[in-house]
Design an enzyme around this catalytic site. Structure first.
Site, mmCIF file in Angstrom:
data_model
loop_
_atom_site.group_PDB
_atom_site.id
_atom_site.type_symbol
_atom_site.label_atom_id
_atom_site.label_comp_id
_atom_site.label_asym_id
_atom_site.label_seq_id
_atom_site.Cartn_x
_atom_site.Cartn_y
_atom_site.Cartn_z
ATOM 1 N N TYR A 33 0.830 -1.198 0.000
ATOM 2 C CA TYR A 33 0.000 0.000 0.000
ATOM 3 C C TYR A 33 0.863 1.246 0.000
ATOM 4 O O TYR A 33 2.083 1.178 0.207
ATOM 5 C CB TYR A 33 -0.945 0.000 1.210
ATOM 6 C CG TYR A 33 -0.269 0.297 2.539
ATOM 7 C CD1 TYR A 33 0.553 -0.638 3.157
ATOM 8 C CD2 TYR A 33 -0.433 1.525 3.166
ATOM 9 C CE1 TYR A 33 1.169 -0.360 4.364
ATOM 10 C CE2 TYR A 33 0.180 1.808 4.382
ATOM 11 C CZ TYR A 33 0.983 0.859 4.971
ATOM 12 O OH TYR A 33 1.603 1.145 6.160
ATOM 13 N N ARG A 52 7.812 4.064 -4.992
ATOM 14 C CA ARG A 52 7.970 3.104 -3.882
ATOM 15 C C ARG A 52 6.969 1.959 -4.009
ATOM 16 O O ARG A 52 7.286 0.805 -3.702
ATOM 17 C CB ARG A 52 7.829 3.814 -2.537
ATOM 18 C CG ARG A 52 8.162 2.892 -1.362
ATOM 19 C CD ARG A 52 8.205 3.623 -0.035
ATOM 20 N NE ARG A 52 6.920 4.181 0.311
ATOM 21 C CZ ARG A 52 6.691 4.962 1.382
ATOM 22 N NH1 ARG A 52 7.688 5.277 2.195
ATOM 23 N NH2 ARG A 52 5.494 5.426 1.623
ATOM 24 N N ARG A 100 -7.362 -20.727 -1.504
ATOM 25 C CA ARG A 100 -6.337 -20.561 -0.481
ATOM 26 C C ARG A 100 -5.205 -21.578 -0.628
ATOM 27 O O ARG A 100 -5.433 -22.786 -0.565
ATOM 28 C CB ARG A 100 -6.962 -20.668 0.918
ATOM 29 C CG ARG A 100 -5.978 -20.304 2.015
ATOM 30 C CD ARG A 100 -6.634 -20.302 3.392
ATOM 31 N NE ARG A 100 -5.672 -19.893 4.405
ATOM 32 C CZ ARG A 100 -4.748 -20.710 4.929
ATOM 33 N NH1 ARG A 100 -4.700 -21.970 4.543
ATOM 34 N NH2 ARG A 100 -3.883 -20.258 5.823
ATOM 35 N N LYS A 149 6.579 -2.017 1.861
ATOM 36 C CA LYS A 149 5.402 -1.437 2.535
ATOM 37 C C LYS A 149 4.210 -2.377 2.378
ATOM 38 O O LYS A 149 3.336 -2.175 1.534
ATOM 39 C CB LYS A 149 5.113 -0.049 1.956
ATOM 40 C CG LYS A 149 4.244 0.801 2.847
ATOM 41 C CD LYS A 149 4.297 2.249 2.410
ATOM 42 C CE LYS A 149 3.273 3.108 3.111
ATOM 43 N NZ LYS A 149 3.400 3.125 4.568
ATOM 44 N N GLU A 182 12.376 2.508 13.879
ATOM 45 C CA GLU A 182 11.501 3.586 13.404
ATOM 46 C C GLU A 182 10.235 3.551 14.237
ATOM 47 O O GLU A 182 10.101 2.737 15.157
ATOM 48 C CB GLU A 182 11.190 3.400 11.912
ATOM 49 C CG GLU A 182 10.508 2.080 11.591
ATOM 50 C CD GLU A 182 10.342 1.821 10.110
ATOM 51 O OE1 GLU A 182 10.186 2.776 9.330
ATOM 52 O OE2 GLU A 182 10.353 0.630 9.728
ATOM 53 N N LEU A 207 11.500 1.306 6.807
ATOM 54 C CA LEU A 207 10.913 1.734 5.546
ATOM 55 C C LEU A 207 11.575 3.049 5.144
ATOM 56 O O LEU A 207 11.753 3.935 5.990
ATOM 57 C CB LEU A 207 9.401 1.965 5.736
ATOM 58 C CG LEU A 207 8.671 2.399 4.472
ATOM 59 C CD1 LEU A 207 8.487 1.221 3.519
ATOM 60 C CD2 LEU A 207 7.321 3.012 4.807
#
Ligand code: PMP
Length: 292
Positions: A33, A52, A100, A149, A182, A207
């Protein structure tokens, strides 16, 4: 006003929009995302966020859902339909829907693309920044690829909740050696008593924040020296200033760490100055550029 969300080619109301129960984002957190700030009707740092996103997709061998221009239109149209002037736009891509199974689905599986936008209050954000925020520290229990991310955010959700439970607003994550990696959803910075500006190198365990990149640029252009190295919790508690950077928080002063005041316990002057100047250095693109 009823909110509208983009899901795989159509815009629907929140009540109607849906994603399949066997979406790999839902079952495996197999998705990535981006969150982009919207300020005064402009998208902030869109190019870097999409760069990114492409990196995250590529690291996970996921398909790019659509070209850059088309993605730009989805972002803008979602912002427009939700009448967001100040706030954020969120883009999520998953590996799609499949029976799945841990291994990747067949190559013809279409990625899932969701885009939503939300208004925020610039006045409330300013108030929060001018008061500064408290952070707690907590072990960084994430996987070893925080540079991607992904929507696998459970460790960050636990950390943020622990912060709230302790009366703080954010958690700083700490590696096995006692160094801050972070924040749960931001990059962490300190300024030492000797005035050295320190943040952890983006190559190790964090990140690479877009806001971080812009602040690194800003500091360089303004002639400040930046030292990219890991710093410990002890060093942070003895710092003159501390602050966080993220697309939604821009530069947010940190006034206490685990209850220990940072400096004089008030937002630091450099953090406030960086916040004030940030948007002169970020890239801003008009929302309507591609729609005309
Ligand atoms: N680190 C983490 C773990 C984050 O979730 C975020 C917010 N996306 C950041 C740093 C800051 O990144 P950005 O400046 O691109 O918002």
């Amino acid at each position: 006003m009823a909110r509208v969300v983009y899901v795989n080619g159509s815009y629907s109301s929140y009540g109607e929009a849906c994603v399949h129960v066997e979406d790999r984002g839902f079952q495996f957190a197999d998705g990535v995302y981006e969150v982009c700030e919207v300020k005064a009707g402009r998208l902030i740092d869109e190019r870097r966020h999409i760069d990114r996103l492409h990196r995250s997709l590529s690291e996970l061998r996921m398909k790019v859902p659509m070209g850059r221009a088309a993605l730009g239109i989805v972002l803008r149209e979602t912002v427009r339909r939700n009448r967001v002037r100040d706030g954020m736009v969120y883009l999520q891509v998953t590996r799609g829907v499949a029976k799945r199974d841990f291994a990747f689905p067949s190559d013809d599986t279409a990625p899932t693309l969701v885009c939503l936008a939300r208004s925020g209050s610039p006045a409330a954000a300013e108030k929060r920044a001018s008061a500064g925020i408290k952070v707690i520290t907590t072990p960084d229990i994430r996987w070893r690829r925080p540079d991607i991310k992904t929507v696998g955010l459970l460790p960050q959700a636990l950390a943020r909740q622990a912060a709230y439970d302790a009366g703080a607003k954010e958690a700083w994550l700490v590696d096995d050696n006692g160094f801050v990696t972070e924040g749960a959803s931001c990059n962490a910075w300190i300024i030492t008593p000797e005035n050295a500006i320190i943040t952890r190198p983006a190559e190790t365990g964090i990140l690479r924040g877009i806001t971080r990149t812009v602040v690194v640029d800003l500091l360089g252009k303004e002639g400040f020296e930046l030292i990219e190295r890991a710093f410990s919790v002890e060093e942070a508690k003895a710092a003159r200033e501390a602050f966080n950077t993220s697309a939604t928080g821009i530069v947010t002063p940190v006034i206490a760490i685990d209850g220990t005041p940072v400096g004089d316990g008030k937002p630091g002057p450099l953090a406030l100055r960086l916040r004030q100047h940030f948007h002169n250095f970020a890239e801003q693109s008009p929302l309507r550029a591609l729609l005309r």
